[in-house]
Design a protein around this motif. Structure first.
Motif, PDB file in Angstrom:
ATOM      1  N   ARG A  77      -6.651   1.227  -7.255  1.00 52.40           N
ATOM      2  CA  ARG A  77      -6.034   2.545  -7.504  1.00 52.40           C
ATOM      3  C   ARG A  77      -5.066   2.927  -6.405  1.00 52.40           C
ATOM      4  O   ARG A  77      -4.230   3.796  -6.564  1.00 52.40           O
ATOM      5  N   SER A  78      -5.256   2.323  -5.241  1.00 50.24           N
ATOM      6  CA  SER A  78      -4.357   2.656  -4.130  1.00 50.24           C
ATOM      7  C   SER A  78      -3.852   1.381  -3.470  1.00 50.24           C
ATOM      8  O   SER A  78      -4.623   0.437  -3.255  1.00 50.24           O
ATOM      9  N   GLU A  79      -2.572   1.381  -3.172  1.00 48.48           N
ATOM     10  CA  GLU A  79      -2.017   0.192  -2.512  1.00 48.48           C
ATOM     11  C   GLU A  79      -2.538   0.050  -1.085  1.00 48.48           C
ATOM     12  O   GLU A  79      -2.488  -1.027  -0.494  1.00 48.48           O
ATOM     13  N   ASN A  82      -7.312   4.460   0.755  1.00 54.59           N
ATOM     14  CA  ASN A  82      -5.950   4.982   0.917  1.00 54.59           C
ATOM     15  C   ASN A  82      -5.799   5.870   2.152  1.00 54.59           C
ATOM     16  O   ASN A  82      -4.918   6.706   2.223  1.00 54.59           O
ATOM     17  N   ASP A 126      -2.949   9.878   4.554  1.00 49.37           N
ATOM     18  CA  ASP A 126      -2.917   9.070   3.333  1.00 49.37           C
ATOM     19  C   ASP A 126      -1.914   7.931   3.501  1.00 49.37           C
ATOM     20  O   ASP A 126      -0.758   8.161   3.855  1.00 49.37           O
ATOM     21  N   PRO A 166      -0.719   6.899  -2.323  1.00 52.26           N
ATOM     22  CA  PRO A 166      -1.426   7.808  -3.245  1.00 52.26           C
ATOM     23  C   PRO A 166      -2.517   7.081  -4.041  1.00 52.26           C
ATOM     24  O   PRO A 166      -2.418   5.880  -4.280  1.00 52.26           O
ATOM     25  N   LEU A 167      -3.536   7.859  -4.390  1.00 52.79           N
ATOM     26  CA  LEU A 167      -4.630   7.320  -5.211  1.00 52.79           C
ATOM     27  C   LEU A 167      -4.254   7.574  -6.669  1.00 52.79           C
ATOM     28  O   LEU A 167      -4.162   8.722  -7.091  1.00 52.79           O
ATOM     29  N   LYS A 168      -4.025   6.510  -7.422  1.00 53.49           N
ATOM     30  CA  LYS A 168      -3.567   6.679  -8.814  1.00 53.49           C
ATOM     31  C   LYS A 168      -4.733   6.487  -9.767  1.00 53.49           C
ATOM     32  O   LYS A 168      -5.110   5.346 -10.062  1.00 53.49           O
TER      33      LYS A 168
END
Lengths: 617, 255
Positions: free
Chosen positions: A372-374, A452, A525, A528-530
């Motif tokens: 969910r997060s890079e 993240n 951060d 971003p947390l997607k």
């Protein structure tokens, strides 16, 4: 009205006290859990008391006249069990009871975490929590009526197939059965007000009224379960009756029998884990059928929360199970050996495999969720080590003591036990493995939390060192306790050493979370947390979690009930029906599997109902 | 040269396979039985696949050779060869599973009988739930006497039990090879170390015929020792068994 954090805290303290009140009452009552004794001691005491009571018989006769007379346990013949053409009584009861229990576990658990999530929504003023809590309770409402349907089916089946047994139980538990029925009304009323009043009681002071109704709902639900547990545990470890099964008139003594509290605790924790896994499956179902990005994001978040609940409750579950098993051994060596060393031992291997599957799927879900997060790419390299440890522990966890071998293998090994793998077959090795498996699952969660973020506090380096030291110290301690006390001391210390092992694991979880929360306060951060940005594979892990839990509950429930063998009420009332034999492992596994398929089919039906109910024309 | 992720996964699985085979089978000379080895390898393969597929990129790379083989029109020849090999391999495995064998069938039974609540021996009834070794009290009260009782228990053992259970108490006595199930190995952590003394008393006094009706036939060759030994001799031999092995009987109180 302004909802301050203090009020929220007070509310949760009250929630805890209400939920824990039955347990607290037990402990503080005269016949507390700590004063309960194994069957051997109880029987010995009874013999002594009988001898001492002889001179006082005359006085007792007068008193007895005032008491209602209770019959002894009936001695039944095969012809006393009614037969219905085309039906096997045991299978009907087995499936009806199991399906009732699966749904009951689910509908009792969901309101517990719905209330907590609703409370979090109030504290954080985040509307999303409220929406999710409402969606959770909506699923459980449909399941509630199905629970009642299966409860009814179970009661009718008992009347039809085991009338004398039910009559005997009703003689003893008449008052609790009536209390149960009245409480069921209270449960229904509070659940309906809680659900249908959700929007009506949404704002201002009304929200607190709503939370209070939720609290009452949970207190009533938990009490209902405890009452039903009394009937089940009485059948395993009867209390409050004499050797002939004559009820002595003390309701509390029959409720508060030897295994009541261990089952209460085990079922309470397991229900929460189970409820979490089933709503997780619902979220996965909705995620996979979602049409929009927003919908995917919402159900991804819901699935994550449900998985979090399931895993949080799963972590202490092996300890509650271990306590229950130790108490079964303490109550009766016969039941204990039948359970884990005798005919049911192979089912425990299946249990071990399923528990391992639970841990693997929960970890896999977390690892996939890091996508969910890079920012999580930093931690990907550690996953293989975590997986290695978890798999290694898993192999230890399911290695049996007695091995299935061909004659050639038997000859090669020189006996039925493997010289080096055999010691892994007993509990100290299993306890050590499961504690480490829990710790590394927790490590997966810690890495996920950091995915993240980058800590900005000046002492971040020392925080990491402290966490590493705590982990390492705990693992050394767990291994030392498992190896030294598990293999080189007596049984008392062997069983006792599991307590500091658990304490080590829980300490790691508590201290590392505290350090982590403080360290990542105001963290930066990285990316971003997607939400919604997870592969579909992760959702199948959520399905696997729910199916494994269901299967596990079915198998273990059968074992718990089956260790009574040919007794309706252990050592008091014999089962003389044609079905009083212990079925083969394969046959039992098939019946349980059929139950799982029926349950999952109904659950999918419920999911579908919820999906169509939210559709607009 | 970059190794494909699929090949890497196969190599990792191969390393684990070889480790189990070489370490346990050749170095320790205690091969892992097939039933357990299959379970080990199954979960190792699952674990490897989970690690190799938890990222989207990793999963794509893992599957790409398979996808390529199935979808690439240029690889039709190789596809047919692979399909042929897979089919023959599946057929071979199936044949191995179903072909007639002269080997005795596997026994899934666990030789671990659960004790009854009461037993009859020496024309008396014993409650196994409350039964205790009458000599255990001397461990604290009179250590010298306790030592003597253990010595006498040893004599009983070597006059009666060692023929089957062995001089090292490891179940490898002179006659052991003639029995199935084999005589109990008292040195194993899973036998007397897990049991109460009353359990041992029951098994020794009533032997094979005293085993419970449930899960019969037990096929135990254990004699009914109450016909040959006195009650005291049985309790003494139990003291000896625990003293020699260094284990402590299961109990719920500290001794």
């Amino acid at each position: 009205m302004k909802f301050s954090k203090k009020i929220t805290l007070t509310f949760f303290i009250i929630l805890f006290l209400v939920l824990a009140s039955p347990i607290i009452l037990n402990i503080t009552s005269k016949s507390s859990v700590f004063s309960l004794q194994p069957l051997s001691i109880v029987l010995a005491e009874e013999v002594k008391q009988d001898a001492a009571a002889a001179p006082a018989e005359e006085t007792a006769v007068k008193e007895d006249k005032a008491k209602p007379a209770y019959p002894p346990a009936p001695k039944l013949k095969e012809s006393d069990y009614p037969k219905v053409k085309g039906f096997n009584g045991r299978i009907v009861i087995w499936l009806a009871a199991q399906l009732h229990l699966w749904f009951a576990a689910f509908v009792l658990a969901v309101p517990i975490f719905v209330l907590i999530i609703e409370g979090i929504g109030v504290a954080t003023k985040d509307e999303r929590y409220d929406k999710m809590a409402y969606e959770f309770i909506k699923i459980s409402l449909t399941a509630y009526s199905i629970t009642a349907v299966f409860g009814g089916l179970l009661a009718f089946s008992l009347i039809v197939f085991y009338p004398d047994f039910l009559k005997y139980m009703a003689n003893i538990f008449g008052s609790t059965m009536l209390a149960y029925a009245f409480l069921f009304f209270a449960e229904s009323a509070s659940l309906y007000i809680y659900y249908y009043g959700w929007n009506w009681l949404k704002h201002g002071f009304k929200k607190w009224v709503h939370l209070t109704i939720g609290l009452i709902l949970n207190a009533v639900g938990t009490t209902l379960m405890f009452l039903a547990n009394a009937w089940v545990t009485f059948m395993m470890s009867p209390g409050g009756v004499d050797a002939a099964g004559v009820f002595q008139g003390n309701d509390w003594a029959v409720i508060h029998n030897f295994l009541w509290n261990p089952i209460n605790l085990h079922r309470f924790v397991a229900n929460v884990a189970y409820g979490g896994s089933v709503v997780g499956a619902y979220a996965a179902y909705r995620f996979l059928s979602a049409q929009t990005r927003d919908e995917k994001a919402h159900y991804d978040w819901m699935g994550y929360t449900a998985n979090f609940i399931a895993i949080a409750a799963l972590l202490p579950l092996p300890f509650a199970g271990y306590w229950l098993t130790a108490e079964i051994y303490a109550y009766s060596q016969q039941m204990g050996i039948t359970l884990m060393g005798g005919v049911f031992a192979w089912l425990f291997i299946i249990q071990a495999v399923l528990i391992g599957a639970l841990f693997l799927s929960a970890n896999y879900y977390l690892w996939c969720g890091m996508g969910r997060s890079e920012g999580a790419v930093r931690y990907n390299k550690y996953i293989k080590y975590i997986a290695f440890v978890i798999i290694a522990c898993f192999l230890v966890w399911f290695t049996p003591h007695t091995l299935v071998m061909t004659q050639a293998e038997l000859k090669a090994l020189g006996g039925p036990y493997h010289k080096y793998l055999g010691p892994l077959g007993i509990m100290p090795a299993k306890n050590t493995a499961v504690n480490i498996m829990i710790l590394f699952t927790f490590l997966s969660f810690l890495l996920y939390r950091r995915a993240n973020k980058v800590a900005t506090v000046s002492w971040a380096k020392y925080g990491n060192i402290a966490q590493t030291a705590i982990f390492a110290g705990a693992i050394i301690n767990i291994v030392f306790l498992g190896v030294y006390y598990g293999y080189f001391t007596n049984t008392v210390l062997k069983v006792g050493s599991s307590v500091p092992q658990v304490a080590s694991t829980l300490s790691v979880i508590i201290f590392c979370i505290i350090i982590d929360v403080l360290m990542f306060k105001g963290a930066k951060d990285v990316a971003p947390l997607k939400w919604g940005n997870v592969p579909d594979r992760s959702q199948y892990a959520l399905f696997l979690l729910a199916v494994s839990f269901t299967w596990l509950m079915g198998l273990m429930g059968y074992i718990r009930s089956g260790i009574r063998q040919h007794w309706h009420v252990y050592a008091i009332m014999r089962d003389n029906s044609a079905d009083a034999f212990t079925p083969t492992i394969g046959y039992s596994a098939q019946i349980v599997s059929i139950g799982v398929i029926i349950f999952m089919a109904i659950v999918i039906f419920i999911f579908w109902l919820n999906q169509i109910s939210s559709k607009k024309a | 040269m970059k190794i494909s992720r699929l090949l890497l996964a196969v190599i990792v699985i191969g390393i684990f396979y070889s480790f189990f085979k070489i370490f346990f089978g050749i170095i320790l000379k205690q091969p892992i039985p097939g039933s357990l080895f299959t379970m080990y390898m199954f979960f190792i393969i699952i674990g490897v696949l989970l690690v190799f597929s938890f990222t989207e990129q990793g999963a794509k790379e893992l599957m790409s050779p398979i996808k390529d083989l199935l979808e690439n029109p240029e690889k039709m020849m190789m596809r047919n060869v692979v399909f042929g090999i897979v089919t023959i391999f599946a057929g071979f495995i199936t044949y191995q599973q179903v072909k007639p064998s002269f080997e005795a069938p596997l026994e899934l039974r666990t030789i671990h009988p659960a004790p009854p609540s009461n037993i009859s021996a020496y024309n008396k009834s014993y409650n196994l739930l409350t039964l205790e070794n009458p000599f255990m009290k001397y461990k604290k009260e009179d250590p010298e006497k306790f030592k003597q009782l253990i010595y006498e228990g040893g004599e009983v053992y070597f006059k009666n039990c060692f023929y089957c259970h062995g001089d090292k108490l490891d179940g490898k006595g002179h006659y052991a090879h003639g029995f199935n199930p084999l005589p109990a190995n008292f040195m194993d952590v899973g036998t007397i170390a897990q049991l109460q003394e009353s359990y041992l008393f029951w098994r020794i006094a009533t032997g094979g015929p005293g085993l419970p009706k449930e899960a019969a036939p037990w096929l135990s060759s254990m004699p009914v020792w109450q016909n040959f030994l006195s009650e005291e001799e049985i309790w003494k031999v139990i003291l000896f068994l625990y003293d020699y092995t260094g284990y402590v009987p299961r109990s719920w109180e500290k001794h």
